[in-house]
Design an enzyme around this catalytic site. Structure first.
Site: not given
Length: 642
Positions: A313, A385, A431, A443, A474, A478
């Site tokens: 990732g 991760a 978040k 999370k 990432s 956005v």
């Protein structure tokens, strides 16, 4: 080429483009040279008559003597092919040919003149006249070629400059001057430096490299048309974030393009053209990276075996890159995404051929599969991760969040403790603070479980959590999404005009992870000072302007409404959390409420069973019991909060 030139003249198109005239035929060059010789003869005659005030030709017919001299000179020009080269590409060799032909002419005519004197007792021409003719004819032929060469150079530069972007270089320091000089010295670059720009007010009458220096007020009080420039080149490394933002705001307000040049340390003439690029929004959001104590981090990884879950990732792959620099004995890269895992394998084998890697296709929720890795390799460090992170998708599929984000984290954490891994570092998210969606709540549940393991009897592993906001570039973030929309001509879609987010770069985020793994003593949640939050609407507008468009005119902005589970702003600390400083002023420790292992383990076992046999509403209901501060927003699960 001559035929195409004639076609232009006689074919009805009387507009001749000088760039089409590549070279003239040789016979035309020879005729022009002969005309120059004739002019040189008459000019020499005029000068010698004014000086001597007497006859200098003793032959009864001057025209015969003149014709003889021109004939001899033409013969030598033919022998030495002085007319054969392309004039605008004349070199020292061409100049030397002219000199030899003119000298030979003078020598032969002078020899014949002396022979005539020995035979008849009289000369047919005055000797000083020959020397004067030699000088004037050579200078005439030389200047003709020099002027043609310079004329074509001026025309070529004019045509190039007409196609180049007229730019100012921001700054008058050595870095800026070096960049400007490199651009000026490379005519193939599509930029024309027309001046320098500075905040100083004492440089108005000064110049650099022959270019004027403008003060900031010149830009502030002028329009783009008044300035007659297309853009500005800046050296990003030379400015602080606030200073650069101030300048860029001014440039965008004046509809100027903003280009980014590398620092002198990174500058190489061979790739300067490729190094100058349009300024990106990431450049404005970047901050100074965290200063890593490299020796301490290196000693923590050098010669060690390291596991990175989610290693294909955005965050996981950067952790792999940074860890590989510290020469571990083995890096095991685990991910369930086949293609990205293969991509990172190819990259690592190319960049770090001396490092031993093991690439494992597996799911962290499969306990039996991942335990074989812990049994096989004696891991010293585990970077966890692996996670599902896309808010709308996880909101719709909470069972998968339970499976990967919670149970997967439990598996890796429990195995780390069981096999006595020295340090376990989990990548979390902002978040997870006062979550409004399933992803953030899952999370937070994982954070609670990882923290609880620290105090379990017999545990020797240091469990550390890192928490940060959005990372630039990432997967699914956005900024790449906005870029694609702008490239497609719009519209740019924003969920809400007031939504704000924190941003950091992927390398920054991973430096935080490595630093936390080094400085943590176990049980901490490290948070990063992420500066001021960024309003997404302002972000979109600046990206549109940096791309050369006008918001709402060229590219429309539309609002789609908040997505399920999305909130207007993110938090790094919960309301009842306290922070403790660390030796790095950009990193703090969040003292969030914790749970005992037996309590959180029982709740996670319960939600694990529920995720297999019950519907998603029942799963989220249990998740809200685990994370009491979880309040759904714009979601079907809001009913559970009542």
């Amino acid at each position: 080429m001559y035929n195409s030139f004639r076609k232009k003249i006689f074919g009805g198109d009387n507009v001749v483009n000088l760039s089409d005239v590549r070279y003239l035929p040789r016979w035309i060059i020879l005729i022009i040279d002969i005309i120059i010789l004739v002019i040189s003869l008459f000019l020499s005659t005029y000068i010698i008559e004014k000086i001597t005030q007497k006859e200098f030709i003793y032959h009864e017919d001057k025209s015969v003597v003149f014709a003889f001299i021109i004939l001899v000179n033409t013969i030598f020009m033919y022998l030495f092919k002085t007319y054969a080269g392309i004039i605008r590409h004349s070199t020292f060799i061409d100049l030397f040919k002219l000199l030899i032909s003119c000298f030979c002419t003078m020598f032969v005519v002078a020899t014949i003149n002396m022979t005539y004197f020995w035979v008849t007792g009289g000369k047919f021409i005055l000797t000083p006249y020959l020397v004067l003719y030699f000088v004037i004819s050579f200078m005439g032929l030389f200047l003709f070629r020099l002027y043609v060469k310079e004329f074509f150079h001026i025309v070529r530069e004019y045509r190039r400059s007409a196609l180049k972007k007229r730019i100012l270089v921001l700054g008058i320091d050595e870095q800026s001057i070096a960049i400007a000089r490199a651009i000026l010295d490379n005519p193939n670059l599509p930029y024309q430096v027309v001046g320098f720009l500075t905040q100083r007010t004492d440089s108005k009458r000064a110049s650099l490299l022959g270019k004027p220096i403008y003060a900031k007020e010149k830009i502030e009080t002028s329009t783009k048309d008044d300035l007659v420039i297309d853009g500005i080149i800046i050296v990003k490394e030379m400015m602080a974030k606030d200073e650069m933002n101030s300048w860029v705001n001014l440039f965008l307000e004046k509809d100027l393009n903003v280009f980014k040049a590398p620092s002198v340390q990174k500058l190489r003439d061979s790739d300067l053209g490729g190094s100058i690029r349009n300024l990106q929004i990431e450049d404005l959001l970047n901050r100074k990276p965290i200063k890593i104590e490299n020796e301490e981090v290196k000693s923590r990884h050098y010669g060690k075996t390291v596991l990175v879950t989610g290693g294909a990732g955005s965050i996981g792959s950067e952790i792999v890159r940074q860890v590989a620099q510290f020469t571990p004995s083995l890096i095991v890269v685990l991910d369930q995404a086949e293609t990205p895992l293969y991509d990172i394998e190819l990259e690592m084998k190319e960049k770090f051929p001396h490092i031993r890697f093991k690439f494992v296709l597996a799911d962290v929720s499969n306990m039996n599969r991942v335990e074989t890795l812990f049994q096989t390799y004696n891991f010293s460090m585990v970077y966890h991760a692996a996670a599902y992170k896309h808010v709308p998708l996880v909101e719709e599929n909470p069972h998968e969040a339970i499976s990967v984000n919670i149970l997967g984290s439990k598996n890796i954490a429990m195995l780390s403790s069981k096999y006595h891994v020295n340090r376990f570092v989990m990548v979390s998210t902002d978040k997870a603070v006062n979550p409004t969606n399933v992803m953030g709540a899952s999370k937070r549940a994982a954070e609670l479980f990882v923290q609880s393991l620290q105090n379990v009897e017999g545990n020797r592993t240091k469990f550390i959590t890192t928490r940060f906001g959005n990372v630039l570039g990432s997967n699914g973030s956005v900024i790449p999404h906005f870029k694609k929309q702008i490239e497609a001509g719009g519209p740019v879609t924003i969920t809400h005009p007031d939504i704000v987010r924190y941003f950091m770069t992927i390398p920054e985020a991973c430096e935080l992870v490595l630093q936390a793994g080094t400085m943590g003593h176990g049980g901490e949640i490290f948070v990063f000072d992420m500066g001021e939050p960024v309003k997404i609407l302002d972000l979109a507008r600046r990206m549109i302007k940096l791309s050369g468009f006008e918001p709402e005119i060229d590219i429309k902005i539309i609002y789609t409404g908040l997505r399920p589970g999305e909130k207007l702003y993110e938090e790094l600390l919960s309301d009842n959390a306290k922070t403790l400083p660390t030796h790095n002023d950009k990193i703090m420790i969040s003292k969030d409420p914790i749970m005992e292992f037996n309590e959180i383990d029982g709740l996670i076992n319960l939600i694990g069973e529920a995720s297999v046999v019950r519907d998603k509403v029942d799963v989220v209901k249990i998740l809200k019991n685990i994370v009491p501060e979880f309040r759904s927003n714009n979601s079907i699960y809001e009913a559970l909060d009542k």
